[in-house]
Motif scaffolding. Structure first.
Motif, PDB file in Angstrom:
ATOM      1  N   ALA A 117       9.251   4.253  -2.697  1.00 14.53           N
ATOM      2  CA  ALA A 117       8.453   3.238  -3.386  1.00 14.53           C
ATOM      3  C   ALA A 117       9.305   2.008  -3.677  1.00 14.53           C
ATOM      4  O   ALA A 117       8.851   0.868  -3.516  1.00 14.53           O
ATOM      5  CB  ALA A 117       7.884   3.809  -4.681  1.00 14.53           C
ATOM      6  N   ALA A 118      10.555   2.223  -4.092  1.00 17.97           N
ATOM      7  CA  ALA A 118      11.471   1.109  -4.356  1.00 17.97           C
ATOM      8  C   ALA A 118      11.765   0.333  -3.077  1.00 17.97           C
ATOM      9  O   ALA A 118      11.776  -0.907  -3.074  1.00 17.97           O
ATOM     10  CB  ALA A 118      12.771   1.634  -4.958  1.00 17.97           C
ATOM     11  N   LEU A 119      11.992   1.057  -1.986  1.00 16.66           N
ATOM     12  CA  LEU A 119      12.269   0.401  -0.712  1.00 16.66           C
ATOM     13  C   LEU A 119      11.060  -0.411  -0.243  1.00 16.66           C
ATOM     14  O   LEU A 119      11.202  -1.558   0.206  1.00 16.66           O
ATOM     15  CB  LEU A 119      12.631   1.446   0.338  1.00 16.66           C
ATOM     16  CG  LEU A 119      12.886   0.916   1.757  1.00 16.66           C
ATOM     17  CD1 LEU A 119      14.051  -0.063   1.757  1.00 16.66           C
ATOM     18  CD2 LEU A 119      13.153   2.072   2.716  1.00 16.66           C
ATOM     19  N   MET A 120       9.861   0.163  -0.364  1.00 13.21           N
ATOM     20  CA  MET A 120       8.639  -0.535   0.054  1.00 13.21           C
ATOM     21  C   MET A 120       8.393  -1.767  -0.815  1.00 13.21           C
ATOM     22  O   MET A 120       7.926  -2.801  -0.343  1.00 13.21           O
ATOM     23  CB  MET A 120       7.436   0.404  -0.011  1.00 13.21           C
ATOM     24  CG  MET A 120       7.423   1.523   1.011  1.00 13.21           C
ATOM     25  SD  MET A 120       7.442   0.913   2.721  1.00 13.21           S
ATOM     26  CE  MET A 120       9.124   1.334   3.197  1.00 13.21           C
ATOM     27  N   TYR A 121       8.717  -1.659  -2.111  1.00 16.20           N
ATOM     28  CA  TYR A 121       8.568  -2.800  -3.019  1.00 16.20           C
ATOM     29  C   TYR A 121       9.453  -3.958  -2.565  1.00 16.20           C
ATOM     30  O   TYR A 121       9.016  -5.120  -2.505  1.00 16.20           O
ATOM     31  CB  TYR A 121       8.924  -2.390  -4.441  1.00 16.20           C
ATOM     32  CG  TYR A 121       8.975  -3.546  -5.423  1.00 16.20           C
ATOM     33  CD1 TYR A 121       7.828  -3.945  -6.109  1.00 16.20           C
ATOM     34  CD2 TYR A 121      10.161  -4.238  -5.653  1.00 16.20           C
ATOM     35  CE1 TYR A 121       7.869  -5.013  -6.999  1.00 16.20           C
ATOM     36  CE2 TYR A 121      10.214  -5.306  -6.538  1.00 16.20           C
ATOM     37  CZ  TYR A 121       9.066  -5.679  -7.216  1.00 16.20           C
ATOM     38  OH  TYR A 121       9.119  -6.737  -8.087  1.00 16.20           O
ATOM     39  N   SER A 122      10.700  -3.639  -2.247  1.00 18.17           N
ATOM     40  CA  SER A 122      11.626  -4.695  -1.815  1.00 18.17           C
ATOM     41  C   SER A 122      11.168  -5.319  -0.501  1.00 18.17           C
ATOM     42  O   SER A 122      11.252  -6.535  -0.323  1.00 18.17           O
ATOM     43  CB  SER A 122      13.045  -4.123  -1.670  1.00 18.17           C
ATOM     44  OG  SER A 122      13.089  -3.123  -0.675  1.00 18.17           O
ATOM     45  N   GLY A 137       0.812  -1.204   0.000  1.00 12.65           N
ATOM     46  CA  GLY A 137       0.000   0.000   0.000  1.00 12.65           C
ATOM     47  C   GLY A 137       0.844   1.251   0.000  1.00 12.65           C
ATOM     48  O   GLY A 137       0.583   2.207  -0.750  1.00 12.65           O
ATOM     49  N   LEU A 138       1.886   1.275   0.836  1.00  8.84           N
ATOM     50  CA  LEU A 138       2.784   2.432   0.880  1.00  8.84           C
ATOM     51  C   LEU A 138       3.522   2.605  -0.443  1.00  8.84           C
ATOM     52  O   LEU A 138       3.711   3.727  -0.922  1.00  8.84           O
ATOM     53  CB  LEU A 138       3.790   2.257   2.020  1.00  8.84           C
ATOM     54  CG  LEU A 138       3.220   2.328   3.440  1.00  8.84           C
ATOM     55  CD1 LEU A 138       4.294   1.979   4.461  1.00  8.84           C
ATOM     56  CD2 LEU A 138       2.652   3.717   3.722  1.00  8.84           C
ATOM     57  N   SER A 139       3.942   1.485  -1.046  1.00 13.50           N
ATOM     58  CA  SER A 139       4.648   1.540  -2.320  1.00 13.50           C
ATOM     59  C   SER A 139       3.787   2.167  -3.403  1.00 13.50           C
ATOM     60  O   SER A 139       4.244   3.020  -4.167  1.00 13.50           O
ATOM     61  CB  SER A 139       5.083   0.131  -2.735  1.00 13.50           C
ATOM     62  OG  SER A 139       5.704   0.137  -4.002  1.00 13.50           O
ATOM     63  N   VAL A 167      -6.319   5.053   5.891  1.00 15.90           N
ATOM     64  CA  VAL A 167      -5.864   5.918   6.988  1.00 15.90           C
ATOM     65  C   VAL A 167      -5.234   7.185   6.423  1.00 15.90           C
ATOM     66  O   VAL A 167      -5.488   8.302   6.906  1.00 15.90           O
ATOM     67  CB  VAL A 167      -4.859   5.169   7.889  1.00 15.90           C
ATOM     68  CG1 VAL A 167      -4.205   6.128   8.882  1.00 15.90           C
ATOM     69  CG2 VAL A 167      -5.560   4.039   8.633  1.00 15.90           C
ATOM     70  N   PHE A 168      -4.424   7.028   5.379  1.00 13.22           N
ATOM     71  CA  PHE A 168      -3.771   8.193   4.764  1.00 13.22           C
ATOM     72  C   PHE A 168      -4.804   9.136   4.160  1.00 13.22           C
ATOM     73  O   PHE A 168      -4.741  10.360   4.367  1.00 13.22           O
ATOM     74  CB  PHE A 168      -2.793   7.725   3.683  1.00 13.22           C
ATOM     75  CG  PHE A 168      -2.117   8.856   2.963  1.00 13.22           C
ATOM     76  CD1 PHE A 168      -1.003   9.460   3.503  1.00 13.22           C
ATOM     77  CD2 PHE A 168      -2.606   9.316   1.745  1.00 13.22           C
ATOM     78  CE1 PHE A 168      -0.379  10.513   2.839  1.00 13.22           C
ATOM     79  CE2 PHE A 168      -1.996  10.357   1.082  1.00 13.22           C
ATOM     80  CZ  PHE A 168      -0.875  10.957   1.625  1.00 13.22           C
ATOM     81  N   ILE A 169      -5.746   8.579   3.408  1.00 12.22           N
ATOM     82  CA  ILE A 169      -6.789   9.404   2.791  1.00 12.22           C
ATOM     83  C   ILE A 169      -7.616  10.114   3.862  1.00 12.22           C
ATOM     84  O   ILE A 169      -7.957  11.294   3.734  1.00 12.22           O
ATOM     85  CB  ILE A 169      -7.709   8.534   1.907  1.00 12.22           C
ATOM     86  CG1 ILE A 169      -6.985   8.130   0.622  1.00 12.22           C
ATOM     87  CG2 ILE A 169      -8.999   9.280   1.556  1.00 12.22           C
ATOM     88  CD1 ILE A 169      -6.801   9.234  -0.388  1.00 12.22           C
ATOM     89  N   GLY A 170      -7.942   9.405   4.932  1.00 12.47           N
ATOM     90  CA  GLY A 170      -8.742   9.986   6.007  1.00 12.47           C
ATOM     91  C   GLY A 170      -8.080  11.190   6.632  1.00 12.47           C
ATOM     92  O   GLY A 170      -8.719  12.226   6.866  1.00 12.47           O
ATOM     93  N   PHE A 171      -6.780  11.086   6.888  1.00 13.89           N
ATOM     94  CA  PHE A 171      -6.059  12.204   7.479  1.00 13.89           C
ATOM     95  C   PHE A 171      -5.822  13.332   6.473  1.00 13.89           C
ATOM     96  O   PHE A 171      -5.798  14.514   6.841  1.00 13.89           O
ATOM     97  CB  PHE A 171      -4.705  11.733   8.034  1.00 13.89           C
ATOM     98  CG  PHE A 171      -4.797  11.109   9.393  1.00 13.89           C
ATOM     99  CD1 PHE A 171      -4.999  11.885  10.518  1.00 13.89           C
ATOM    100  CD2 PHE A 171      -4.693   9.731   9.549  1.00 13.89           C
ATOM    101  CE1 PHE A 171      -5.098  11.306  11.789  1.00 13.89           C
ATOM    102  CE2 PHE A 171      -4.785   9.139  10.803  1.00 13.89           C
ATOM    103  CZ  PHE A 171      -4.991   9.941  11.923  1.00 13.89           C
ATOM    104  N   LYS A 172      -5.650  12.976   5.211  1.00 13.37           N
ATOM    105  CA  LYS A 172      -5.294  13.967   4.205  1.00 13.37           C
ATOM    106  C   LYS A 172      -6.488  14.802   3.757  1.00 13.37           C
ATOM    107  O   LYS A 172      -6.405  16.028   3.635  1.00 13.37           O
ATOM    108  CB  LYS A 172      -4.666  13.285   2.987  1.00 13.37           C
ATOM    109  CG  LYS A 172      -4.148  14.253   1.922  1.00 13.37           C
ATOM    110  CD  LYS A 172      -3.454  13.495   0.815  1.00 13.37           C
ATOM    111  CE  LYS A 172      -2.797  14.467  -0.162  1.00 13.37           C
ATOM    112  NZ  LYS A 172      -3.764  15.311  -0.882  1.00 13.37           N
ATOM    113  N   GLN A 173      -7.633  14.155   3.505  1.00 12.91           N
ATOM    114  CA  GLN A 173      -8.750  14.894   2.923  1.00 12.91           C
ATOM    115  C   GLN A 173     -10.115  14.414   3.373  1.00 12.91           C
ATOM    116  O   GLN A 173     -11.139  15.002   3.013  1.00 12.91           O
ATOM    117  CB  GLN A 173      -8.682  14.798   1.389  1.00 12.91           C
ATOM    118  CG  GLN A 173      -8.900  13.378   0.851  1.00 12.91           C
ATOM    119  CD  GLN A 173      -8.741  13.289  -0.634  1.00 12.91           C
ATOM    120  OE1 GLN A 173      -7.726  13.683  -1.184  1.00 12.91           O
ATOM    121  NE2 GLN A 173      -9.767  12.778  -1.307  1.00 12.91           N
ATOM    122  N   GLY A 174     -10.185  13.341   4.158  1.00 13.38           N
ATOM    123  CA  GLY A 174     -11.482  12.787   4.514  1.00 13.38           C
ATOM    124  C   GLY A 174     -11.956  11.825   3.434  1.00 13.38           C
ATOM    125  O   GLY A 174     -11.286  11.624   2.412  1.00 13.38           O
TER     126      GLY A 174
END
Length: 297
Positions: A154-159, A75-77, A190-197
């Motif tokens: 993104a590369a780090l999260m992919y690995s 998800g983070l990637s 969670v990210f969307i909720g904090f960022k914009q609802g």
């Protein structure tokens, strides 16, 4: 093993159409990822419940933890790479993002005791050179430093996604795909909720491509992807993973009518040849050694 290869390659081809499908969605990158993981998660959870499969994650709590971590990393990637696309363009973001397989290949001899042979290294270098040519256009817009940071993350999260997934060997198929996709959705939500609802205005014309992206590309694609990589060597996953950006370029040319330059065509050839060489070289050399050994006898 043959079935795992076919599932993995087909999942990469599905993922290669993500950009084409997303081009018909009039939403921000984060909103696209949100709907993609939401719809995909709901579909996989529904299939898992109605199929009445035996639940195995209760038996392997430690492996379940790694499966969840793999989904979180996924998800983070996705969020990092979509933001990188926005800031520095798809080309440079793709180059930075696909350094992830290099990280996997470097650590695989330490973590998974997989031998890093010279043919694999040469094949991987060939593949990466091909990606450089395929994605050789440079975008100067956006926040370059922040975009490069997002691409690197993104590369780090992919690995990490690949590494954590390899630690959940006994949770396979639909079950691990469901766990990872749900974990990815939670992170994005969670990210969307904090960022914009969660109030998102979706144009009517975007719903069909949203469902295609969620149901086909994400639910089916993730099932094929995660249920196959657990049965494949980690270096195979890393090298063949470059078929995804290659297919993305091909689909953009065939469907969106984008022009493919000569360097990109050369790059596409290098990707295919490098991947085949990396996968087949050890087997070919092993056979030759056996033949030589027999002849010496």
């Amino acid at each position: 093993m043959k079935r795992a290869y076919l599932k993995y390659i087909f999942s990469l081809l599905l993922f290669g159409t993500n950009g084409v499908v997303a081009s018909y969605i009039s939403l921000s990158s984060y909103e696209i990822v949100f709907f993609r993981t939401l719809i995909g998660s709901l579909m996989l959870v529904s299939i898992f419940i109605f199929s009445k499969r035996e639940v195995s994650f209760k038996k392997y709590k430690k492996q379940t933890f790694f499966a969840i971590l793999s989904g979180v990393a996924m998800g983070l990637s996705w969020m990092f790479v979509y933001e990188a696309y926005k800031q520095i363009g798809v080309s440079i973001a793709s180059l930075v993002f696909y350094c992830g397989p290099i990280i996997v290949m470097i650590v695989s001899p330490i973590l998974f005791k997989e031998k890093l042979t010279l043919p694999k290294i040469l094949g991987f270098i060939t593949v990466f050179c091909g990606v450089l040519l395929v994605n050789g256009r440079i975008s100067h817009g956006g926040n370059i430093k922040f975009g490069l940071f997002c691409g690197a993350m993104a590369a780090l999260m992919y690995s990490l996604m690949i590494i954590f997934n390899k630690q959940a060997k006994d949770i396979v198929g639909l079950e691990i795909s469901t766990i990872q996709l749900v974990a990815g959705f939670v992170v994005v939500a969670v990210f969307i909720g904090f960022k914009q609802g969660f109030v998102i205005d979706v144009p009517a014309s975007s719903w069909i491509p949203i469902f295609i992206l969620g149901l086909v590309n994400t639910a089916i694609g993730c099932y094929l992807y995660f249920s196959s990589i657990s049965d494949l060597p980690v270096q195979t996953v890393a090298v063949c993973g470059y078929l995804e950006p290659l297919s993305a370029v091909v689909f953009s040319v065939l469907i969106l009518g984008e022009v493919m330059s000569l360097p990109q065509i050369i790059g596409a050839v290098l990707i295919i040849c490098g991947a085949i060489f990396a996968e087949c070289s050890d087997m070919i050399f092993a056979k030759n050694k056996k033949i030589i050994h027999v002849e010496n006898k």
